[in-house]
Design an enzyme around this catalytic site. Structure first.
Site, PDB file in Angstrom:
ATOM      1  N   ARG A  91       1.107  -1.683  -0.115  1.00 53.35           N
ATOM      2  CA  ARG A  91      -0.380   0.182   0.035  1.00 53.35           C
ATOM      3  C   ARG A  91       0.876   1.011   0.419  1.00 53.35           C
ATOM      4  O   ARG A  91       0.620   2.011   0.860  1.00 53.35           O
ATOM      5  CB  ARG A  91      -1.023   0.226   1.367  1.00 53.35           C
ATOM      6  CG  ARG A  91      -2.214  -1.262   0.900  1.00 53.35           C
ATOM      7  CD  ARG A  91      -3.334  -0.959   2.101  1.00 53.35           C
ATOM      8  NE  ARG A  91      -2.692  -1.412   2.921  1.00 53.35           N
ATOM      9  CZ  ARG A  91      -2.786  -1.395   4.711  1.00 53.35           C
ATOM     10  NH1 ARG A  91      -4.169  -0.492   4.451  1.00 53.35           N
ATOM     11  NH2 ARG A  91      -2.459  -1.578   5.712  1.00 53.35           N
ATOM     12  N   ILE A 127     -28.819   3.049  16.017  1.00 55.64           N
ATOM     13  CA  ILE A 127     -28.613   1.908  15.016  1.00 55.64           C
ATOM     14  C   ILE A 127     -27.243   0.647  15.519  1.00 55.64           C
ATOM     15  O   ILE A 127     -27.099  -0.343  14.689  1.00 55.64           O
ATOM     16  CB  ILE A 127     -28.364   2.501  13.797  1.00 55.64           C
ATOM     17  CG1 ILE A 127     -29.670   3.359  13.381  1.00 55.64           C
ATOM     18  CG2 ILE A 127     -28.080   1.293  12.531  1.00 55.64           C
ATOM     19  CD1 ILE A 127     -31.070   3.262  13.041  1.00 55.64           C
ATOM     20  N   GLU A 135     -21.616  -1.823  20.300  1.00 51.29           N
ATOM     21  CA  GLU A 135     -20.565  -3.220  20.120  1.00 51.29           C
ATOM     22  C   GLU A 135     -19.310  -1.851  20.158  1.00 51.29           C
ATOM     23  O   GLU A 135     -18.317  -2.382  18.907  1.00 51.29           O
ATOM     24  CB  GLU A 135     -20.875  -2.523  18.276  1.00 51.29           C
ATOM     25  CG  GLU A 135     -22.308  -3.061  17.801  1.00 51.29           C
ATOM     26  CD  GLU A 135     -22.592  -2.372  16.546  1.00 51.29           C
ATOM     27  OE1 GLU A 135     -21.780  -3.011  15.876  1.00 51.29           O
ATOM     28  OE2 GLU A 135     -23.529  -2.684  16.234  1.00 51.29           O
ATOM     29  N   TRP A 142     -20.209  -7.879   0.931  1.00 51.62           N
ATOM     30  CA  TRP A 142     -18.663  -7.865   1.624  1.00 51.62           C
ATOM     31  C   TRP A 142     -17.686  -9.242   1.697  1.00 51.62           C
ATOM     32  O   TRP A 142     -16.523  -7.965   2.291  1.00 51.62           O
ATOM     33  CB  TRP A 142     -18.893  -7.131   3.082  1.00 51.62           C
ATOM     34  CG  TRP A 142     -19.781  -5.767   2.712  1.00 51.62           C
ATOM     35  CD1 TRP A 142     -19.100  -4.843   1.165  1.00 51.62           C
ATOM     36  CD2 TRP A 142     -20.282  -4.592   3.488  1.00 51.62           C
ATOM     37  NE1 TRP A 142     -19.982  -3.784   1.292  1.00 51.62           N
ATOM     38  CE2 TRP A 142     -20.592  -3.515   2.676  1.00 51.62           C
ATOM     39  CE3 TRP A 142     -20.655  -4.970   4.590  1.00 51.62           C
ATOM     40  CZ2 TRP A 142     -21.017  -2.673   2.981  1.00 51.62           C
ATOM     41  CZ3 TRP A 142     -21.023  -3.683   4.963  1.00 51.62           C
ATOM     42  CH2 TRP A 142     -21.645  -2.207   4.657  1.00 51.62           C
ATOM     43  N   ASP A 187     -28.819  -6.463  10.620  1.00 54.86           N
ATOM     44  CA  ASP A 187     -28.246  -5.133   9.692  1.00 54.86           C
ATOM     45  C   ASP A 187     -28.147  -6.022   8.166  1.00 54.86           C
ATOM     46  O   ASP A 187     -27.468  -7.130   7.609  1.00 54.86           O
ATOM     47  CB  ASP A 187     -26.990  -5.010  10.221  1.00 54.86           C
ATOM     48  CG  ASP A 187     -27.366  -4.149  11.618  1.00 54.86           C
ATOM     49  OD1 ASP A 187     -28.516  -3.019  11.434  1.00 54.86           O
ATOM     50  OD2 ASP A 187     -26.219  -3.908  12.153  1.00 54.86           O
ATOM     51  N   GLU A 228     -26.318  -3.800  -2.475  1.00 55.85           N
ATOM     52  CA  GLU A 228     -25.304  -3.140  -3.137  1.00 55.85           C
ATOM     53  C   GLU A 228     -24.726  -4.804  -4.202  1.00 55.85           C
ATOM     54  O   GLU A 228     -24.225  -4.508  -5.141  1.00 55.85           O
ATOM     55  CB  GLU A 228     -23.414  -3.346  -2.064  1.00 55.85           C
ATOM     56  CG  GLU A 228     -23.952  -2.047  -1.315  1.00 55.85           C
ATOM     57  CD  GLU A 228     -23.299  -1.784  -0.721  1.00 55.85           C
ATOM     58  OE1 GLU A 228     -21.468  -2.736  -0.666  1.00 55.85           O
ATOM     59  OE2 GLU A 228     -23.046  -0.947  -0.105  1.00 55.85           O
ATOM     60  N   HIS A 255     -22.656  10.942   9.542  1.00 58.16           N
ATOM     61  CA  HIS A 255     -21.814  10.956   8.557  1.00 58.16           C
ATOM     62  C   HIS A 255     -20.787  12.791   8.771  1.00 58.16           C
ATOM     63  O   HIS A 255     -19.687  13.108   8.484  1.00 58.16           O
ATOM     64  CB  HIS A 255     -21.870  11.230   7.227  1.00 58.16           C
ATOM     65  CG  HIS A 255     -22.657  10.417   6.332  1.00 58.16           C
ATOM     66  ND1 HIS A 255     -24.277   9.587   6.515  1.00 58.16           N
ATOM     67  CD2 HIS A 255     -21.791   8.763   6.393  1.00 58.16           C
ATOM     68  CE1 HIS A 255     -24.281   8.054   6.233  1.00 58.16           C
ATOM     69  NE2 HIS A 255     -23.077   7.829   6.418  1.00 58.16           N
TER      70      HIS A 255
HETATM   71  N1  GLN Z   1     -25.821  -1.648  13.815  1.00 64.34           N
HETATM   72  C1  GLN Z   1     -23.835  -1.075  12.609  1.00 64.34           C
HETATM   73  C2  GLN Z   1     -23.742   0.034  13.704  1.00 64.34           C
HETATM   74  O1  GLN Z   1     -24.560   0.811  14.059  1.00 64.34           O
HETATM   75  C3  GLN Z   1     -24.752  -1.732  11.459  1.00 64.34           C
HETATM   76  C4  GLN Z   1     -24.330  -0.411  10.454  1.00 64.34           C
HETATM   77  C5  GLN Z   1     -24.420  -0.362   9.100  1.00 64.34           C
HETATM   78  O2  GLN Z   1     -25.198  -0.615   8.948  1.00 64.34           O
HETATM   79  N2  GLN Z   1     -23.509   0.128   7.964  1.00 64.34           N
HETATM   80  O3  GLN Z   1     -22.228   0.345  13.124  1.00 64.34           O
HETATM   81 ZN    ZN Z   2     -26.047   2.410   7.762  1.00 63.66          ZN
END
Ligand code: GLN
Ligand code: ZN
Length: 754
Positions: A16, A432, A485, A562, A600, A606, A695
């Site tokens: 890289r 989320i 998380e 992914w 999720d 995609e 974001h």
């Molecule tokens: N549960 C994941 C988070 O909160 C969902 C992330 C995602 O969908 N990109 O990071």
């Molecule tokens: Zn998301």
């Protein structure tokens, strides 16, 4: 006689190097000379690799400092107004990345890959003019090394088709101007050598293309192919068949067509036409998008098939697409399991495959080394077929005998029981899943991986994080809490590491955009779940509060989309195995008292196929697997899902078929616009629209969020809605998150009381 062809080579560097130097340059730690120095080295190294592997057609201009579409924009001089007047040295990266006063150009996915390109911005009065020497410079640079390259360019139609029109004018109005610039460039190129091959990539034709656009093909390539008699033009497509375009291109004076026979099997349908024309066919048989060792016998058989129609003397063997989409080399994977390593081939190894396959196919004399490699290929493929680490009877039997493919109760019945059981109000608040990944959390993970701390120390740190995270959510009054998380660095990798059938490489980086790379997990064998993956953490979080804690899982479609997926069984089979593993995790969670579970599906959209004819199948596959992954949920277990999208118009029926009790979506930047489709289609299940954009570090005010919520309840009844941020909060910092979520809870209160 030249016989093999590589569409393009990765450029980020096997260590890289390009990433590093770019990021240092952007941080003003080195000057541009250093970037140029490293880039030149990389180009030379990559050309040399290909030369040493005896590749006949090696590309120049496949290198880019950021992105090839951006290079094309510079080449064509189509600089958007806000960047005009910038110094040449600043122009390129400012277009890619923006600065204090100029927003960067948009970036989007390159077809169905994980690579992202910089989207050109056109308007009616965009000027085009030949504006860069890069193409010529790089050709000469290779020639100095004694390597005669073929030149890669983005085809004019694909360029225009992938551009944004900022004034809604028709991008194709520019076709003549773009053609003129390319003609001027071809004239310059024609002076470089006696004979030169120029490849125009037109992957846009691997999609369903309107007749109007198809009709541009013949005049364009008639013209370009007539610029200079010493230029041979190749038109390439990839990722799917491009039969409509091929049918036209055989009637133009181009020299060759490069077609993808790995992902575009239907390209076989035009072999007859190609045979009848005078065109050369570059048959892409080496997979440029996946990392598995080719099965030589099968590749040769495919080529023999093709050569029954197109004679061998008009065939060249190629990669299916640029090797940009695969990692560099296995040589850094010292610690990778030997058995698995022996079934892999990255870019460098694919060069050797290409050489060997072409030698065999064209009956060239084989060296002893060649013969040994061919024998090894047979053995490795045989081992792969027979390996009991890859093929597990228990897993396959369980899949065969699956009985419960979906939940037994209808949403109407489930939701009644769930509302009673959980007793939440209209406009219930939640998040989320992830909370800020702090430097401490990363450090903790790193130390644990390096064996610098004990498992207990590691887990204690995580528990501390969960304690704080739960306490905070409790205190500000969110309704449904999450554990945050902290034990995951990535939503796919975390599960991949705990499932059987996955491996992780050390260095298999693939460019995603600009200097960014991803290192996808490798699914090599039958997938199963040795033990529960999340239950302890969620249970721990639940023990710290009286409120509901929502469990967090990643869905099967996202895990698949992914990862690098094995190519020896159908993708649908692999997905089923993953879905079953998630299904068991759902069951374990509910049995441990966790009755609200989010699965999720961030990457759901995609993987959409390029051709409409394949969409039905994809959707069925995706829906079936999601349903299977949650089919263990009992009537009073509430299943949530999350999707990072803000446009559901095309897929609303699919969303409905997934039948999650609650779906959270990205709405903040589009107000209530995207909720309308849910209303129009009479969508019944609950919806959790994001009311602020995560974001950016900006903290949205209470008032702003009140307005956002009010706009939402104009479209749908508040009983059907939840309130939350747009996506996970892991990239944000705690102070922003704290204030934003406090404001969110406050906003909901105000709306409820008004
Ligand atoms: N549960 C994941 C988070 O909160 C969902 C992330 C995602 O969908 N990109 O990071
Ligand atoms: Zn998301």
């Amino acid at each position: 006689m030249s016989k093999n062809y590589v569409l393009g080579f990765p450029r980020i560097g096997e260590k890289r190097e390009l990433k590093r130097v770019l990021e240092e340059f952007w941080a003003k730690k080195v000057d541009f000379n250093e970037v140029e120095f490293i880039s030149k080295n990389l180009r030379q190294r990559h050309w040399t690799y290909q030369k040493e592997a005896k590749i006949d057609f090696i590309s120049s201009n496949d290198f880019s400092l950021y992105d090839n579409m951006l290079d094309a924009t510079i080449l064509l001089g189509a600089i958007p107004k806000r960047f005009q007047g910038l110094k040449e040295s600043e122009l390129y990266f400012t277009m890619a990345r923006g600065d204090d006063t100029r927003v960067a150009m948009q970036m989007t996915k390159w077809f169905n890959t994980n690579y992202h390109y910089i989207v050109p911005e056109l308007e009616k009065d965009t000027n085009f003019s030949l504006n860069s020497k890069k193409v010529i410079k790089e050709y000469k640079e290779a020639k100095e090394l004694g390597i005669k390259t073929k030149i890669n360019l983005i085809g004019a139609i694909t360029y225009l088709a992938l551009s944004n029109s900022i004034d809604n004018s028709d991008n194709f109005l520019h076709i003549n101007r773009v053609t003129s610039v390319y003609k001027e460039l071809l004239e310059e190129i024609s002076k470089l050598d006696d004979e030169i091959v120029v490849e125009f990539a037109e992957p846009f034709f691997a999609k369903d293309v309107e007749t109007k656009v198809l009709s541009l093909l013949k005049p364009l390539y008639d013209e370009l192919a007539n610029v200079a008699s010493n230029i041979k033009i190749v038109v390439s497509t990839y990722f799917e068949h491009s039969n409509e375009a091929s049918k036209i291109l055989v009637n133009t004076p181009i020299w060759a067509l490069a077609l993808d026979f790995v992902y575009g099997e239907k390209n076989k349908e035009v072999l007859d036409l190609i045979a009848k024309s005078d065109k050369v066919l570059i048959a892409g048989v080496i997979d440029g998008r996946n990392i598995w060792k080719s099965n030589f016998d099968k590749k040769i058989a495919l080529l023999e098939d093709i050569s029954k129609i197109v004679p061998k003397d008009r065939l060249i063997i190629g990669t299916s697409c640029s090797l940009l989409h695969v990692p560099y080399s296995l040589k850094y994977e010292e610690s990778l399991d030997k058995e698995i390593k022996s079934s892999l081939a990255f870019a460098l190894e694919k060069l050797t495959e290409l050489k060997l396959i072409s030698k065999v196919f064209f009956n060239e004399k084989l060296s002893l080394d060649d013969e040994a490699s061919i024998k090894k290929n047979k053995e490795d493929n045989k081992k792969r077929e027979e390996s009991t680490r890859i093929h597990k009877k228990e897993v396959q039997d369980e899949i065969k005998n699956l009985k419960k493919l979906e939940r037994s109760d209808k949403f109407e019945n489930r939701i009644k029981i769930q509302r009673e059981f959980f007793n939440y109000d209209a406009l219930a608040t939640t998040t989320i899943g992830s909370f800020p990944q702090t430097p401490e959390i990363r450090e903790n993970r790193k130390n644990f991986k390096a064996n610098a701390i004990s498992k207990e120390q590691y887990e204690n740190e995580i528990k501390k994080y969960i304690d704080d995270c739960i306490a905070f959510q409790d205190e500000i009054g969110l309704d449904v809490l999450v554990h945050g998380e902290p034990e995951r660095n990535d939503m796919v990798e975390y599960f991949g590491e705990l499932l059987d059938g996955f491996v992780f490489t050390k260095n298999a980086w693939v460019q995603s955009y600009g200097s960014r790379c991803v290192k996808p997990p490798v699914i090599f064998g039958d997938v199963s779940r040795p033990k529960a993956m999340t239950v302890d953490w969620i249970k721990y979080a639940q023990s710290k509060t009286k409120k509901i804690v929502k469990g967090m899982l990643t869905g099967p479609v996202t895990i698949l989309n992914w990862s690098f997926v094995r190519d020896d069984i159908a993708r649908s089979e692999v997905t089923k195995q993953i879905a079953l593993a998630i299904n068991k995790e759902v069951d374990d969670l509910q049995n441990a008292g966790i009755k609200m579970i989010q699965v999720d599906e961030a990457a759901f959209k995609e993987g959409y196929p390029l051709r409409a004819e394949n969409i039905k199948n994809y959707e069925k596959w995706a829906v079936d697997n999601f349903r299977l992954s949650v089919s263990s949920a009992k009537i009073d277990t509430q299943i949530h899902t999350h999707m990072c999208y803000s446009d559901f118009n095309d897929i609303i029926k699919t969303i409905e078929a997934m039948d999650a009790d609650v779906i959270s979506i990205e709405t903040a930047r589009s107000g209530n616009r995207l909720l309308k489709i849910f209303k129009e289609t009479n969508y019944k299940n609950e919806i959790a629209p994001g009311i602020y954009d995560i974001h950016s570090p900006r903290v949205p005010s209470v008032e702003e969020m009140v307005n956002q919520i009010k706009a939402l309840i104009e479209v749908l009844p508040k009983e059907q809605l939840w309130i939350n941020p747009d996506c996970g909060l892991k990239t944000r910092k705690w102070p922003e998150v704290k204030q934003s979520l406090k404001n969110l809870v406050e906003a909901v209160k105000i709306v409820k009381n008004s």
